[in-house]
Design an enzyme around this catalytic site. Sequence first.
Site, PDB file in Angstrom:
ATOM      1  N   LYS A  36     -39.551 -55.388 -50.095  1.00  0.00           N
ATOM      2  CA  LYS A  36     -39.763 -54.117 -50.794  1.00  0.00           C
ATOM      3  C   LYS A  36     -39.307 -52.945 -49.925  1.00  0.00           C
ATOM      4  O   LYS A  36     -38.605 -52.046 -50.383  1.00  0.00           O
ATOM      5  CB  LYS A  36     -41.235 -53.987 -51.162  1.00  0.00           C
ATOM      6  CG  LYS A  36     -41.517 -53.010 -52.283  1.00  0.00           C
ATOM      7  CD  LYS A  36     -42.925 -53.227 -52.838  1.00  0.00           C
ATOM      8  CE  LYS A  36     -42.992 -54.496 -53.648  1.00  0.00           C
ATOM      9  NZ  LYS A  36     -44.291 -54.856 -54.127  1.00  0.00           N
ATOM     10  N   ARG A  61     -48.481 -50.690 -51.246  1.00  0.00           N
ATOM     11  CA  ARG A  61     -48.034 -51.963 -51.805  1.00  0.00           C
ATOM     12  C   ARG A  61     -47.677 -52.950 -50.701  1.00  0.00           C
ATOM     13  O   ARG A  61     -47.183 -52.567 -49.648  1.00  0.00           O
ATOM     14  CB  ARG A  61     -46.787 -51.771 -52.677  1.00  0.00           C
ATOM     15  CG  ARG A  61     -46.944 -50.819 -53.847  1.00  0.00           C
ATOM     16  CD  ARG A  61     -45.578 -50.607 -54.504  1.00  0.00           C
ATOM     17  NE  ARG A  61     -45.597 -49.592 -55.542  1.00  0.00           N
ATOM     18  CZ  ARG A  61     -45.715 -49.846 -56.839  1.00  0.00           C
ATOM     19  NH1 ARG A  61     -45.826 -51.083 -57.256  1.00  0.00           N
ATOM     20  NH2 ARG A  61     -45.720 -48.877 -57.729  1.00  0.00           N
ATOM     21  N   GLU A  63     -38.078 -99.690 -40.755  1.00  0.00           N
ATOM     22  CA  GLU A  63     -39.274 -99.062 -41.317  1.00  0.00           C
ATOM     23  C   GLU A  63     -40.496 -99.251 -40.432  1.00  0.00           C
ATOM     24  O   GLU A  63     -41.618 -98.906 -40.835  1.00  0.00           O
ATOM     25  CB  GLU A  63     -39.546 -99.619 -42.721  1.00  0.00           C
ATOM     26  CG  GLU A  63     -39.541-101.126 -42.799  1.00  0.00           C
ATOM     27  CD  GLU A  63     -39.526-101.642 -44.236  1.00  0.00           C
ATOM     28  OE1 GLU A  63     -40.163-101.030 -45.104  1.00  0.00           O
ATOM     29  OE2 GLU A  63     -38.865-102.674 -44.475  1.00  0.00           O
ATOM     30  N   THR A  67     -38.203 -94.783 -45.082  1.00  0.00           N
ATOM     31  CA  THR A  67     -39.006 -93.724 -44.466  1.00  0.00           C
ATOM     32  C   THR A  67     -40.439 -93.670 -44.966  1.00  0.00           C
ATOM     33  O   THR A  67     -41.297 -93.094 -44.300  1.00  0.00           O
ATOM     34  CB  THR A  67     -38.334 -92.352 -44.684  1.00  0.00           C
ATOM     35  OG1 THR A  67     -37.986 -92.225 -46.069  1.00  0.00           O
ATOM     36  CG2 THR A  67     -37.098 -92.218 -43.827  1.00  0.00           C
ATOM     37  N   ASN A  68     -40.726 -94.257 -46.127  1.00  0.00           N
ATOM     38  CA  ASN A  68     -42.118 -94.278 -46.571  1.00  0.00           C
ATOM     39  C   ASN A  68     -42.968 -95.110 -45.602  1.00  0.00           C
ATOM     40  O   ASN A  68     -43.984 -94.639 -45.086  1.00  0.00           O
ATOM     41  CB  ASN A  68     -42.230 -94.850 -47.989  1.00  0.00           C
ATOM     42  CG  ASN A  68     -41.559 -93.966 -49.018  1.00  0.00           C
ATOM     43  OD1 ASN A  68     -41.501 -92.755 -48.871  1.00  0.00           O
ATOM     44  ND2 ASN A  68     -41.034 -94.568 -50.070  1.00  0.00           N
ATOM     45  N   ASP A  69     -42.537 -96.353 -45.348  1.00  0.00           N
ATOM     46  CA  ASP A  69     -43.295 -97.200 -44.421  1.00  0.00           C
ATOM     47  C   ASP A  69     -43.148 -96.734 -42.977  1.00  0.00           C
ATOM     48  O   ASP A  69     -44.087 -96.859 -42.185  1.00  0.00           O
ATOM     49  CB  ASP A  69     -42.856 -98.659 -44.552  1.00  0.00           C
ATOM     50  CG  ASP A  69     -43.631 -99.391 -45.646  1.00  0.00           C
ATOM     51  OD1 ASP A  69     -44.607 -98.815 -46.161  1.00  0.00           O
ATOM     52  OD2 ASP A  69     -43.253-100.521 -46.001  1.00  0.00           O
ATOM     53  N   TYR A 119     -25.251 -91.980 -45.724  1.00  0.00           N
ATOM     54  CA  TYR A 119     -25.646 -91.675 -47.094  1.00  0.00           C
ATOM     55  C   TYR A 119     -27.160 -91.479 -47.186  1.00  0.00           C
ATOM     56  O   TYR A 119     -27.923 -91.880 -46.296  1.00  0.00           O
ATOM     57  CB  TYR A 119     -25.223 -92.798 -48.050  1.00  0.00           C
ATOM     58  CG  TYR A 119     -25.945 -94.108 -47.826  1.00  0.00           C
ATOM     59  CD1 TYR A 119     -27.168 -94.374 -48.447  1.00  0.00           C
ATOM     60  CD2 TYR A 119     -25.414 -95.093 -46.990  1.00  0.00           C
ATOM     61  CE1 TYR A 119     -27.842 -95.563 -48.238  1.00  0.00           C
ATOM     62  CE2 TYR A 119     -26.077 -96.291 -46.777  1.00  0.00           C
ATOM     63  CZ  TYR A 119     -27.294 -96.515 -47.403  1.00  0.00           C
ATOM     64  OH  TYR A 119     -27.969 -97.690 -47.192  1.00  0.00           O
ATOM     65  N   CYS A 134     -33.245 -94.923 -47.704  1.00  0.00           N
ATOM     66  CA  CYS A 134     -33.510 -95.324 -49.079  1.00  0.00           C
ATOM     67  C   CYS A 134     -34.943 -95.074 -49.510  1.00  0.00           C
ATOM     68  O   CYS A 134     -35.351 -95.434 -50.601  1.00  0.00           O
ATOM     69  CB  CYS A 134     -33.162 -96.792 -49.297  1.00  0.00           C
ATOM     70  SG  CYS A 134     -34.141 -97.913 -48.281  1.00  0.00           S
ATOM     71  N   SER A 158     -30.823 -99.338 -42.952  1.00  0.00           N
ATOM     72  CA  SER A 158     -31.286 -98.405 -43.968  1.00  0.00           C
ATOM     73  C   SER A 158     -32.710 -98.021 -43.614  1.00  0.00           C
ATOM     74  O   SER A 158     -33.564 -98.896 -43.440  1.00  0.00           O
ATOM     75  CB  SER A 158     -31.239 -99.043 -45.354  1.00  0.00           C
ATOM     76  OG  SER A 158     -31.705 -98.126 -46.324  1.00  0.00           O
ATOM     77  N   ARG A 165     -34.931 -56.197 -55.659  1.00  0.00           N
ATOM     78  CA  ARG A 165     -35.008 -57.448 -54.903  1.00  0.00           C
ATOM     79  C   ARG A 165     -34.228 -58.511 -55.660  1.00  0.00           C
ATOM     80  O   ARG A 165     -33.943 -58.346 -56.852  1.00  0.00           O
ATOM     81  CB  ARG A 165     -36.457 -57.894 -54.731  1.00  0.00           C
ATOM     82  CG  ARG A 165     -37.178 -58.152 -56.038  1.00  0.00           C
ATOM     83  CD  ARG A 165     -38.661 -58.400 -55.837  1.00  0.00           C
ATOM     84  NE  ARG A 165     -39.372 -58.520 -57.099  1.00  0.00           N
ATOM     85  CZ  ARG A 165     -40.677 -58.471 -57.228  1.00  0.00           C
ATOM     86  NH1 ARG A 165     -41.426 -58.300 -56.152  1.00  0.00           N
ATOM     87  NH2 ARG A 165     -41.253 -58.595 -58.402  1.00  0.00           N
ATOM     88  N   MET A 182     -49.996 -60.738 -53.858  1.00  0.00           N
ATOM     89  CA  MET A 182     -50.717 -59.874 -52.923  1.00  0.00           C
ATOM     90  C   MET A 182     -51.051 -58.549 -53.603  1.00  0.00           C
ATOM     91  O   MET A 182     -50.756 -58.341 -54.770  1.00  0.00           O
ATOM     92  CB  MET A 182     -49.898 -59.706 -51.645  1.00  0.00           C
ATOM     93  CG  MET A 182     -49.820 -61.004 -50.849  1.00  0.00           C
ATOM     94  SD  MET A 182     -48.866 -60.839 -49.353  1.00  0.00           S
ATOM     95  CE  MET A 182     -47.247 -60.527 -49.993  1.00  0.00           C
ATOM     96  N   GLY A 233     -46.969 -60.918 -57.672  1.00  0.00           N
ATOM     97  CA  GLY A 233     -48.355 -60.950 -58.109  1.00  0.00           C
ATOM     98  C   GLY A 233     -49.311 -61.629 -57.152  1.00  0.00           C
ATOM     99  O   GLY A 233     -50.495 -61.759 -57.454  1.00  0.00           O
ATOM    100  N   HIS A 272     -47.974 -95.922 -56.465  1.00  0.00           N
ATOM    101  CA  HIS A 272     -47.287 -96.822 -57.386  1.00  0.00           C
ATOM    102  C   HIS A 272     -46.805 -96.078 -58.625  1.00  0.00           C
ATOM    103  O   HIS A 272     -45.652 -96.219 -59.046  1.00  0.00           O
ATOM    104  CB  HIS A 272     -48.221 -97.972 -57.782  1.00  0.00           C
ATOM    105  CG  HIS A 272     -47.628 -98.915 -58.796  1.00  0.00           C
ATOM    106  ND1 HIS A 272     -47.784 -98.733 -60.159  1.00  0.00           N
ATOM    107  CD2 HIS A 272     -46.849-100.015 -58.653  1.00  0.00           C
ATOM    108  CE1 HIS A 272     -47.144 -99.693 -60.797  1.00  0.00           C
ATOM    109  NE2 HIS A 272     -46.567-100.490 -59.912  1.00  0.00           N
TER     110      HIS A 272
END
Length: 888
Positions: A24, A94, A754, A776-778, A861, A841, A773, A338, A105, A103, A454
Amino acid sequence: MAAHKWVYLFREGSADMRDLLGGKGAGAAEMLRAGMPVPPGFTITTEACREYLKRKGRLPEGLWGQATTALATLEHDSHRRFGDPSNPLLVSVRSGARFSMPGMMDTVLNLGLNEETTKGLAAMTRDERFALDARRRFIQMFGKTVKGIDGKKFESALSVAKKRAGVKTDPELTPAQLRTLVRRYLAIYKDATGHEFPPDPLEQLRSAIEAVFRSWNTPRAITYRRLERIPDDLGTAVNVQMMVFGNMGPTSGTGVAFTRNPITGSKELYGDYLANAQGEDVVAGVRDTEPIKALKRHLPKVYSQFERYARKLEKHYREVQDMEFTIERGKLYMLQTRAAKRTGEAAVRIAVDMVAERLITKQEAVTRVEPHQLEQLLFPRVDPSAKAQAIAHGVPASPGAATGAAVFDPDTAEEWGKRGKAVILVRVETNPNDVHGMVEAKGILTQTGGTASHAALVARGMGRPCIVGATAVLVDERRRSFSVDGRTVKQGEDITIDGVTGDVYVGRVATIDAKPLSKHPAANAILGWADDLRRLEVWANADYPRDAIKARENGAQGVGLCRTEHMFMEEDRLPIVQAMIMATTTAEREKHLARLLPIQRGDFVGIFKAMAGLPVVIRLIDPPLHEFLPNMDNLIRETATLKATGKSPGKLKRLQKVLARVEELHEANPMLGLRGCRLSILFPEITRMQVRAVMEAACQLSKKGVDVRPEIMIPLVGTLAELVAVKAELKPVAESVQKEQGAKVAYKFGTMIELPRAALTAGEIAGVAEFFSFGTNDLTQTTFGYSRDDAERKFIVRYMERKILARNPFETIDEEGVGRLMALAVAEGRKRRRNLEIGICGEHGGDPESIHLCHRLNLNYVSCSPFRVPVARLAAAQAAIGETATTK
């Protein structure tokens, strides 16, 4: 030693000072530099806010002195005096952060009014009604914003006053009625605070400045920052500006306008105008606004001037502008400009149009579209204009909007879905036994779970809208209903879910259907430019031929993960798999596996055909076997019931046999138990069948001239010996199939990294593995020691609230921990095998920030859901652009 500068006059600032002055303040300064009519004012910096919060609510040394000095300059520039009864200066206070937070702050208008200055304002403007109205607004805003008084108390008093006066709108109240209302407002203030309203304008100003600083850490601001991923440590600037009044009669007014339509992207002035009103009237919705074009009819000269300023600002910023303005008795004032928030549809169209207009380059156009905006184009969504109130909010796990009858068990979902009825499957949480119902459902809603639960994983793979972790939704699967705050929704009642926002609605809510990308030329243009810029390839996770077809449609360059166990979940296959698991001998297991072989082979044929000429990474069975059998608790309940009733002895015997096998396979911690390569070592006949299915499919197609490129992934390897053992078991199968088929197929054996140990010993593993590969989850679970579902359900949100975690590591890769393990594995793996193919993956493969990390790690990739491929293509290009920018 010079004092630290906390305060800048507007004329001292510029657009380049956005970090310090906020959006602002920087916008007001830039408009002033461009010669536009901006009411004079000054900005207290974001740095001052950070210091104030650090000092636990004490203003930084020297700030107040600099603020009063700037106020004296403001008095000089405005030819008015703060607190002067005969010629009062009123100001607005302001917030203004570095990033737009609409909206979120606080703002205080008409500051400086007391009994005397109100009379002076009335005399100066010759309008007592206006002066009294300004004072009642100020008391309300100051009370609500600075003192935290419930705004409904003031609104209620206003409603009573209008009802007594027999009028509908605020401007219809007479001076006498407003005097009474002001007294009522002052009484509300005193009753709530125990003090009289402060008459001293300087005390008012200081209190308002501190209130704006504090508003940085209100719950709604924190929540918004978390959603928008805005850092918590930026702070907000405070802008103190001379008030100009849009509520001084028919030649006055206020409005908010955009230089282009932020919904459609069309090149036209778009916005709202309200005659004889102040700014909060427009945004609060207390009065019906008119389109900005109405200003042309009411005040044509002012409209022409505003239109000229709008064009100038867009050209100057080379970006769509969101502008606030006020007209005081025929004189236009520009208050703010803005970068405009916009829909995905508008973002894409505007970026492409601006390239055509030579305002921006193609590279800039690619950076202008945020990945989540592109995602909006790919999925149905709730119509923004729909007048609907969400009853609950959960974790948006798979994008898109869907409406359907609430159904609480998978069998009913399947039955109703196959009859053509739209259903939303509602569960406490889902498991593999629910998949047949998920297939037929239009969307999935669960009470528990996180983005990698899941329900989330399966829904994303299927392209179904999904909300998980909606903890306010109390599901009673037995009674087939759910309740929220005492409101009950029964089976068959319509609900609507929005997997982009996480909102849950009762009833049918209007949605907007997504157009195929092929019918969206602007999106195709952006993605074409993105493809020219990115280095990372984008592959897709595809478990079925239909997934591979969708992946190709969306521009995937390969399959990075085919989860072969998902093929077992189909309705016609699960009984065979369960029979195989129940087998007590290898020979018996192989008999059932022989029945599965042609089914898996058929799936691979379909996937290879769809991905002809592109690589397909196929992960061998990963989850523990008990996941394919009925739930143990349900079995215990069912057998207990049959025992007690003495009914169906044959069924009881069958269930007891299954229960015994489930108990035999039961593990204290299945995630770290008998799964992945361990399963392959103990039950090699399962993965031998899978490799045979892969190679038979590949050879059959190869003989027909189809370019097939299978890559077989051995999961959850922690030691080199595990990989050696499994590969030694499976490679002969691959070779023998080629001899049998009389065909030669180029194939690879690789592994999923993993586990931390796999990352740490990647140099050794690369001697045997032909590709890596990252799962990354595990890798995240095992690095943090978190159970994904439990963490997301029980403490991740609290951790982020308390800043123990900056973000959910299951949504965005943890760069300092998991990222370092990945970096080490890349370096060590390629040191051993120079051209080692490495990808990712896990579900992180569709997360833009994680994609940036993958780019920096020089992976080949990323692989993600087929439906997120376009988003990943865009994010990969933005990562490449960001790298180029930092090296210049």
